[in-house]
Design a protein around this motif. Structure first.
Motif, PDB file in Angstrom:
ATOM      1  N   GLN A 163      41.157  43.437  44.932  1.00 18.31           N
ATOM      2  CA  GLN A 163      40.182  42.631  44.551  1.00 18.31           C
ATOM      3  C   GLN A 163      39.525  43.264  43.244  1.00 18.31           C
ATOM      4  O   GLN A 163      39.640  42.764  42.405  1.00 18.31           O
ATOM      5  N   GLY A 164      39.622  45.167  43.406  1.00 20.57           N
ATOM      6  CA  GLY A 164      39.286  45.990  42.598  1.00 20.57           C
ATOM      7  C   GLY A 164      40.476  46.315  41.583  1.00 20.57           C
ATOM      8  O   GLY A 164      39.461  45.865  39.983  1.00 20.57           O
ATOM      9  N   VAL A 165      41.316  45.612  42.149  1.00 18.41           N
ATOM     10  CA  VAL A 165      42.494  45.210  40.797  1.00 18.41           C
ATOM     11  C   VAL A 165      42.288  44.734  39.641  1.00 18.41           C
ATOM     12  O   VAL A 165      42.435  44.642  38.320  1.00 18.41           O
ATOM     13  N   ILE A 166      42.037  43.499  41.025  1.00 17.68           N
ATOM     14  CA  ILE A 166      42.002  42.231  39.536  1.00 17.68           C
ATOM     15  C   ILE A 166      40.566  42.541  38.710  1.00 17.68           C
ATOM     16  O   ILE A 166      40.602  41.665  37.921  1.00 17.68           O
ATOM     17  N   LEU A 167      39.716  42.821  39.111  1.00 14.85           N
ATOM     18  CA  LEU A 167      38.339  42.380  38.399  1.00 14.85           C
ATOM     19  C   LEU A 167      38.351  43.556  37.062  1.00 14.85           C
ATOM     20  O   LEU A 167      38.175  43.160  36.447  1.00 14.85           O
ATOM     21  N   ALA A 168      38.821  44.915  37.274  1.00 14.01           N
ATOM     22  CA  ALA A 168      39.164  45.876  36.087  1.00 14.01           C
ATOM     23  C   ALA A 168      40.080  44.927  35.392  1.00 14.01           C
ATOM     24  O   ALA A 168      40.275  45.271  34.574  1.00 14.01           O
TER      25      ALA A 168
ATOM     26  N   PRO B 240      43.292  36.574  29.762  1.00 11.97           N
ATOM     27  CA  PRO B 240      42.670  35.774  29.712  1.00 11.97           C
ATOM     28  C   PRO B 240      43.883  34.334  30.550  1.00 11.97           C
ATOM     29  O   PRO B 240      43.256  32.995  31.144  1.00 11.97           O
ATOM     30  N   THR B 241      44.810  35.002  31.618  1.00 10.16           N
ATOM     31  CA  THR B 241      45.919  34.126  31.467  1.00 10.16           C
ATOM     32  C   THR B 241      45.875  34.093  32.655  1.00 10.16           C
ATOM     33  O   THR B 241      46.621  33.585  33.699  1.00 10.16           O
ATOM     34  N   LEU B 242      44.884  34.845  33.070  1.00 14.78           N
ATOM     35  CA  LEU B 242      45.127  35.224  35.205  1.00 14.78           C
ATOM     36  C   LEU B 242      43.690  34.177  36.136  1.00 14.78           C
ATOM     37  O   LEU B 242      42.618  32.865  35.031  1.00 14.78           O
ATOM     38  N   GLY B 243      44.472  33.513  36.686  1.00 12.31           N
ATOM     39  CA  GLY B 243      44.021  32.215  37.195  1.00 12.31           C
ATOM     40  C   GLY B 243      42.496  32.443  37.930  1.00 12.31           C
ATOM     41  O   GLY B 243      42.072  33.760  38.069  1.00 12.31           O
ATOM     42  N   PRO B 244      41.568  31.176  38.405  1.00  9.81           N
ATOM     43  CA  PRO B 244      40.947  31.688  38.548  1.00  9.81           C
ATOM     44  C   PRO B 244      40.519  32.209  40.116  1.00  9.81           C
ATOM     45  O   PRO B 244      41.529  32.067  40.972  1.00  9.81           O
ATOM     46  N   ASP B 245      39.407  32.588  40.741  1.00  4.43           N
ATOM     47  CA  ASP B 245      39.379  32.930  41.959  1.00  4.43           C
ATOM     48  C   ASP B 245      38.767  32.585  43.114  1.00  4.43           C
ATOM     49  O   ASP B 245      39.071  31.024  42.733  1.00  4.43           O
TER      50      ASP B 245
END
Length: 157
Positions: free
Chosen positions: A23-28, A34-39
């Motif tokens: 989750q830390g990697v994803i947050l960073a 902008p292509t990452l989906g929602p949490d």
């Protein structure tokens, strides 16, 4: 007294910490992509990575505290390249309060040693173009810029 840094292969007991690191990697990375989906998002099959024979998932510890992670995954190279296989490096994470202490470099060195033992002569990774701190860390560890992936949305993001 300064705590000793140790590197070891991840175990199933490490999964809660590794999931938090994920989750830390994803947050960073979210501000760069902008292509990452929602949490909630998941990047990795951590359980599968721990048991896979072609992946070395490692953790870095200061004393008993896990403070960093990374993996090397053996992948087949493209047929026109001068190497048949390479080690793809990913899941590089160091807890914020321990950054700048050489932990990421120690993880990369351990992954390189594992890769060499597997007969691998090339390591590769992906990093976001605008992630200057990560790029500097990888360059310090001997990586060189090689290729840029470009994208263009066909509709408004």
């Amino acid at each position: 007294m300064t705590q000793q840094l140790t590197i070891r292969t991840a175990t199933p007991a490490d999964l809660p910490t590794l999931r938090a690191f994920e989750q830390g990697v994803i947050l960073a990375e979210r501000p760069f992509d902008p292509t990452l989906g929602p949490d909630p998002l998941r990047y990795y099959d951590l359980e599968g990575m721990i048991t896979a024979t072609h992946i070395e998932l490692i953790v870095a510890l200061l004393g008993d505290e896990i403070v960093g992670s990374g993996y090397a995954r053996i992948e087949r190279g493209r047929p026109y390249l001068n190497h048949q296989y390479h080690a793809y490096i990913g899941f590089m994470y160091v807890v914020p309060q321990h950054r700048g202490k050489g932990i990421a470099n120690a993880v990369l060195e351990a992954l390189q040693r594992w890769s060499v033992k597997q007969g691998i002569t090339e390591m590769q990774l992906d990093v976001y173009y605008e992630n200057t701190p990560a790029i500097k860390a990888y360059e310090k560890a001997g990586f060189i810029k090689h290729l840029i992936t470009m994208r263009k949305p066909t509709a408004d993001d």
